[in-house]
Design a protein around this motif. Structure first.
Motif, PDB file in Angstrom:
ATOM      1  N   ASP A 141      25.639 -11.187 -18.897  1.00  0.00           N
ATOM      2  CA  ASP A 141      26.724 -12.068 -18.451  1.00  0.00           C
ATOM      3  C   ASP A 141      27.929 -11.283 -17.945  1.00  0.00           C
ATOM      4  OD1 ASP A 141      25.549 -14.517 -18.881  1.00  0.00           O
ATOM      5  OD2 ASP A 141      26.138 -14.580 -20.995  1.00  0.00           O
ATOM      6  N   TRP A 142      27.989  -9.993 -18.295  1.00  0.00           N
ATOM      7  CA  TRP A 142      29.206  -9.210 -18.009  1.00  0.00           C
ATOM      8  C   TRP A 142      28.926  -7.992 -17.132  1.00  0.00           C
ATOM      9  CZ3 TRP A 142      32.696 -12.412 -19.744  1.00  0.00           C
ATOM     10  CH2 TRP A 142      32.375 -13.241 -20.828  1.00  0.00           C
ATOM     11  N   ASN A 143      27.645  -7.633 -17.019  1.00  0.00           N
ATOM     12  CA  ASN A 143      27.249  -6.411 -16.309  1.00  0.00           C
ATOM     13  C   ASN A 143      26.690  -6.692 -14.929  1.00  0.00           C
ATOM     14  OD1 ASN A 143      27.095  -5.087 -19.115  1.00  0.00           O
ATOM     15  ND2 ASN A 143      26.672  -3.460 -17.642  1.00  0.00           N
ATOM     16  N   PRO A 144      26.830  -5.746 -14.010  1.00  0.00           N
ATOM     17  CA  PRO A 144      26.210  -5.963 -12.695  1.00  0.00           C
ATOM     18  C   PRO A 144      24.688  -5.797 -12.717  1.00  0.00           C
ATOM     19  CG  PRO A 144      27.438  -3.885 -12.715  1.00  0.00           C
ATOM     20  CD  PRO A 144      27.671  -4.543 -14.032  1.00  0.00           C
ATOM     21  N   HIS A 163      34.890  -0.439 -11.622  1.00  0.00           N
ATOM     22  CA  HIS A 163      35.806  -0.984 -10.598  1.00  0.00           C
ATOM     23  C   HIS A 163      35.152  -2.178  -9.924  1.00  0.00           C
ATOM     24  CE1 HIS A 163      38.517   2.295 -10.960  1.00  0.00           C
ATOM     25  NE2 HIS A 163      37.855   3.175 -10.242  1.00  0.00           N
ATOM     26  N   MET A 164      33.906  -2.013  -9.552  1.00  0.00           N
ATOM     27  CA  MET A 164      33.231  -3.074  -8.820  1.00  0.00           C
ATOM     28  C   MET A 164      33.155  -4.354  -9.662  1.00  0.00           C
ATOM     29  SD  MET A 164      29.569  -3.395  -7.083  1.00  0.00           S
ATOM     30  CE  MET A 164      29.154  -4.576  -8.332  1.00  0.00           C
ATOM     31  N   THR A 165      32.843  -4.168 -10.937  1.00  0.00           N
ATOM     32  CA  THR A 165      32.745  -5.314 -11.840  1.00  0.00           C
ATOM     33  C   THR A 165      34.103  -6.011 -11.970  1.00  0.00           C
ATOM     34  OG1 THR A 165      31.012  -4.142 -13.027  1.00  0.00           O
ATOM     35  CG2 THR A 165      32.075  -5.955 -14.204  1.00  0.00           C
ATOM     36  N   SER A 166      35.140  -5.203 -12.170  1.00  0.00           N
ATOM     37  CA  SER A 166      36.488  -5.769 -12.357  1.00  0.00           C
ATOM     38  C   SER A 166      36.977  -6.445 -11.087  1.00  0.00           C
ATOM     39  CB  SER A 166      37.476  -4.655 -12.720  1.00  0.00           C
ATOM     40  OG  SER A 166      37.044  -3.958 -13.861  1.00  0.00           O
ATOM     41  N   LEU A 167      36.733  -5.782  -9.949  1.00  0.00           N
ATOM     42  CA  LEU A 167      37.231  -6.350  -8.686  1.00  0.00           C
ATOM     43  C   LEU A 167      36.401  -7.556  -8.251  1.00  0.00           C
ATOM     44  CD1 LEU A 167      38.355  -3.142  -6.742  1.00  0.00           C
ATOM     45  CD2 LEU A 167      39.730  -4.705  -8.130  1.00  0.00           C
ATOM     46  N   ALA A 168      35.161  -7.633  -8.730  1.00  0.00           N
ATOM     47  CA  ALA A 168      34.372  -8.848  -8.476  1.00  0.00           C
ATOM     48  C   ALA A 168      35.013 -10.022  -9.232  1.00  0.00           C
ATOM     49  CB  ALA A 168      32.928  -8.654  -8.921  1.00  0.00           C
ATOM     50  N   ALA A 169      35.497  -9.738 -10.430  1.00  0.00           N
ATOM     51  CA  ALA A 169      36.204 -10.778 -11.194  1.00  0.00           C
ATOM     52  C   ALA A 169      37.500 -11.155 -10.476  1.00  0.00           C
ATOM     53  CB  ALA A 169      36.495 -10.286 -12.607  1.00  0.00           C
ATOM     54  N   ALA A 170      38.183 -10.134  -9.944  1.00  0.00           N
ATOM     55  CA  ALA A 170      39.434 -10.380  -9.214  1.00  0.00           C
ATOM     56  C   ALA A 170      39.155 -11.254  -7.996  1.00  0.00           C
ATOM     57  CB  ALA A 170      40.049  -9.047  -8.770  1.00  0.00           C
ATOM     58  N   ARG A 171      38.093 -10.938  -7.284  1.00  0.00           N
ATOM     59  CA  ARG A 171      37.704 -11.690  -6.089  1.00  0.00           C
ATOM     60  C   ARG A 171      37.437 -13.161  -6.455  1.00  0.00           C
ATOM     61  NH1 ARG A 171      32.023 -10.172  -3.269  1.00  0.00           N
ATOM     62  NH2 ARG A 171      31.370 -11.154  -5.207  1.00  0.00           N
ATOM     63  N   ALA A 172      36.694 -13.343  -7.562  1.00  0.00           N
ATOM     64  CA  ALA A 172      36.377 -14.711  -8.001  1.00  0.00           C
ATOM     65  C   ALA A 172      37.652 -15.479  -8.340  1.00  0.00           C
ATOM     66  CB  ALA A 172      35.449 -14.656  -9.210  1.00  0.00           C
ATOM     67  N   PHE A 181      34.483  -7.389 -21.600  1.00  0.00           N
ATOM     68  CA  PHE A 181      34.189  -5.996 -21.245  1.00  0.00           C
ATOM     69  C   PHE A 181      32.731  -5.858 -20.858  1.00  0.00           C
ATOM     70  CE2 PHE A 181      33.499  -6.533 -25.745  1.00  0.00           C
ATOM     71  CZ  PHE A 181      32.235  -5.997 -25.916  1.00  0.00           C
ATOM     72  N   ALA A 182      32.453  -4.723 -20.207  1.00  0.00           N
ATOM     73  CA  ALA A 182      31.060  -4.418 -19.853  1.00  0.00           C
ATOM     74  C   ALA A 182      30.895  -2.912 -19.851  1.00  0.00           C
ATOM     75  CB  ALA A 182      30.740  -4.962 -18.463  1.00  0.00           C
ATOM     76  N   PHE A 183      29.759  -2.442 -20.330  1.00  0.00           N
ATOM     77  CA  PHE A 183      29.421  -1.021 -20.234  1.00  0.00           C
ATOM     78  C   PHE A 183      28.576  -0.832 -18.979  1.00  0.00           C
ATOM     79  CE2 PHE A 183      30.296  -1.487 -24.767  1.00  0.00           C
ATOM     80  CZ  PHE A 183      31.218  -0.455 -24.925  1.00  0.00           C
ATOM     81  N   THR A 184      29.146  -0.103 -18.022  1.00  0.00           N
ATOM     82  CA  THR A 184      28.496   0.095 -16.720  1.00  0.00           C
ATOM     83  C   THR A 184      28.014   1.543 -16.611  1.00  0.00           C
ATOM     84  OG1 THR A 184      30.607   0.709 -15.750  1.00  0.00           O
ATOM     85  CG2 THR A 184      29.996  -1.636 -15.649  1.00  0.00           C
ATOM     86  N   SER A 185      27.471   1.890 -15.432  1.00  0.00           N
ATOM     87  CA  SER A 185      26.961   3.255 -15.286  1.00  0.00           C
ATOM     88  C   SER A 185      28.087   4.264 -15.098  1.00  0.00           C
ATOM     89  CB  SER A 185      26.002   3.325 -14.098  1.00  0.00           C
ATOM     90  OG  SER A 185      26.665   2.868 -12.943  1.00  0.00           O
ATOM     91  N   GLY A 186      29.255   3.821 -14.667  1.00  0.00           N
ATOM     92  CA  GLY A 186      30.381   4.737 -14.480  1.00  0.00           C
ATOM     93  C   GLY A 186      31.608   3.949 -14.088  1.00  0.00           C
ATOM     94  N   CYS A 187      32.674   4.691 -13.787  1.00  0.00           N
ATOM     95  CA  CYS A 187      33.938   4.021 -13.478  1.00  0.00           C
ATOM     96  C   CYS A 187      33.846   3.266 -12.156  1.00  0.00           C
ATOM     97  CB  CYS A 187      35.047   5.060 -13.431  1.00  0.00           C
ATOM     98  SG  CYS A 187      36.678   4.332 -13.483  1.00  0.00           S
ATOM     99  N   GLN A 188      33.092   3.826 -11.207  1.00  0.00           N
ATOM    100  CA  GLN A 188      32.969   3.114  -9.930  1.00  0.00           C
ATOM    101  C   GLN A 188      32.389   1.716 -10.141  1.00  0.00           C
ATOM    102  OE1 GLN A 188      31.120   4.751  -6.152  1.00  0.00           O
ATOM    103  NE2 GLN A 188      29.639   3.245  -6.843  1.00  0.00           N
ATOM    104  N   MET A 189      31.347   1.610 -10.944  1.00  0.00           N
ATOM    105  CA  MET A 189      30.742   0.298 -11.177  1.00  0.00           C
ATOM    106  C   MET A 189      31.645  -0.571 -12.061  1.00  0.00           C
ATOM    107  SD  MET A 189      28.305   0.113  -9.220  1.00  0.00           S
ATOM    108  CE  MET A 189      27.482  -1.388  -9.703  1.00  0.00           C
TER     109      MET A 189
END
Ligand SMILES: Cc1ncc(COP(=O)(O)O)c(C=O)c1O
Length: 462
Positions: A329-332, A139-148, A129-137
């Protein structure tokens, strides 16, 4: 320094106490606010005390009462007492919560907050998990993992080689998705043209038939993004049917659960999200239904290795985890505030039962407001809440749909101008509507009565 802090404390508590009787909507105009704040950069400084006094005096008429119980616009939560106080402490401690070594307590508190969130939402306990600035980030974090992960499955290392020349990725998603999905996809270099929209049925849910026909094309790597409560009517896609279909086609499934995932904490409402835990990643917000102050999003990823590969700033793809959790390690972001501390505070204040009560109360109040205003002359219920979101429309007999779009927008403005309640407009199925969103812990039965009375004052005068 202490004098400025004392002033801020008084200004803050006065603001909170005034939420019940002040106008919910901001009353200052753009011109008023520019008059107060647009000024040349000062050459010489001024005392901290004066800076804070002026901010308190001049800004408050330009602030919405979104922290209070009479604000039903967009999807904006308030701040629980403990979460707000914890947020003050986060600013005061002024830690860089990037690494365990740069803020040991922040790292451990956020670690616990993340574990609690997974448990509350009943998502895989071994997910990262990661605590980001909001849901958009998130999404970006999760989809970056998906992309990888997707690219790794075909032998492409996106972290090292980027996307130039990489196998193509497409993103299947609901026609009722939030705009932040598109932005996350853009930020990841996948591009908006890679999005293929899936049609939703009359309940706003992606149909298995629509997904089935999209999956027939197996020429590209696929991400599927589903809604755990869409922003207009809180529609949840039929996860238990859709997710296995997507997995059988090798797709990564991501969930936009910005507020809706919290319904997992309610025994009454969790059936709406049946099967959501089968997905590969989830994005949600702390600053919506959990009622921590802005800003706080949360990304949760089943494939820890892909998540870490996408976000870590260490060179090694699979660097062994040290005993302590380094958020970087988990945050953008690298430098960051410890957004998970207010989450820890909120969960500790509410407990599991408190979150459940909050969710159930908001859903009940949303239904009361939608039905109460919907029963007034000239009002129509477009979408009765199944969760905490509902839609109303206003019109005149014999008027065209376009004219009633204008009536709807004008009615929202007139209700907001009463200062008693505040709603936002939306476009739903091509027509204007008033959205009723209830996510604030402060909303009370009395607030609901006031909202309906504000609607009545406008509609019975029309
Ligand atoms: C369903 C949904 N998804 C995503 C978002 C974006 O959240 P954030 O503004 O925290 O990035 C919102 C915000 O309202 C939302 O309602």
């Amino acid at each position: 320094m202490n004098r400025a802090l004392e002033l801020a404390w008084h200004g803050a508590t006065e603001w909170i106490e005034g939420l019940e009787h002040r106008s919910v909507g901001a009353t200052a105009s753009l011109a008023d606010l520019r008059l107060s704040f647009s000024a040349p950069l000062p050459n010489d400084g001024t005392s901290a005390e004066n800076v804070i006094r002026e901010l308190i005096d001049e800004a408050k008429s330009g602030m919405h009462g979104s922290a209070g119980g009479r604000f039903y616009a967009w999807v904006i939560g308030g701040g629980l007492e403990s979460a707000l106080a914890a947020d003050w402490l986060v600013a005061t401690w002024d830690q860089n919560a990037a690494l365990y070594s740069s803020s040991p307590a922040s790292a451990v508190i956020e670690e616990t907050a993340g574990e609690w969130i997974k448990e509350l939402l009943d998502l895989p306990r071994d997910a990262s998990f990661a605590f980001t600035s909001g849901c958009q980030m998130a999404h970006m974090t999760s989809l970056a993992a998906a992309r990888a992960a997707l690219l790794k499955s075909v032998g492409w290392n996106v972290e090292e080689d980027g996307l130039f020349g990489a196998p193509e990725i497409r993103v299947l998603t609901s026609d009722q998705r939030h705009i932040t999905i598109d932005r996350a996809v853009r930020f990841l270099g996948i591009g908006r043209n890679a999005i293929e929209q899936l049609k939703t049925d009359e309940d706003g849910r992606v149909s298995p038939a629509a997904l089935d026909s999209a999956l027939a094309d197996s020429s590209k790597l696929t991400m599927l993004v589903l809604n755990a409560a869409d922003l207009n009517i809180g529609a949840c896609d039929p996860f238990r049917k859709l997710i296995p279909m997507a997995h059988a086609a090798g797709a990564w499934v991501h969930i936009d659960g910005a507020f809706g995932l919290f319904a997992r904490a309610s025994r009454t409402h969790r059936h709406l999200l049946d099967g959501v835990d089968l997905a590969d990643s989830w994005a949600t917000d702390g600053h919506k239904w959990l009622n921590v102050p802005f800003d706080c999003g949360i990304a949760i990823v089943r494939d820890r290795e892909a998540h870490r590969a996408a976000m870590t700033s260490s060179a090694s793809y699979v660097a062994p985890e040290t005993a302590a959790r380094d958020q970087t390690d988990w945050n953008p972001e690298y430098s960051r505030r410890a957004r998970g501390i207010p989450v820890y505070a909120a969960l500790k204040e509410l407990g599991r039962s408190g979150v459940e009560a909050l969710v159930d109360r908001c859903c009940a109040y949303c239904t009361e407001i939608v039905e109460g205003i919907g029963a007034l002359p000239g009002a129509e219920i477009l979408a009765r809440p199944t969760l905490n979101q509902g839609l109303l429309r206003f019109g005149r007999p014999g008027a065209s749909p376009e004219q009633n779009d204008a009536v709807t927008d004008a009615t929202i403005q007139r209700i907001n101008a009463t200062g008693e309640a505040f709603f936002s407009g939306t476009t739903w199925r091509g027509r204007r509507a008033m959205r009723v969103s209830v996510v604030n812990w402060r909303t009370s039965e009395q607030d609901v009565t006031r909202a309906i009375a504000a609607g009545a004052a406008v509609l019975t005068r029309a």
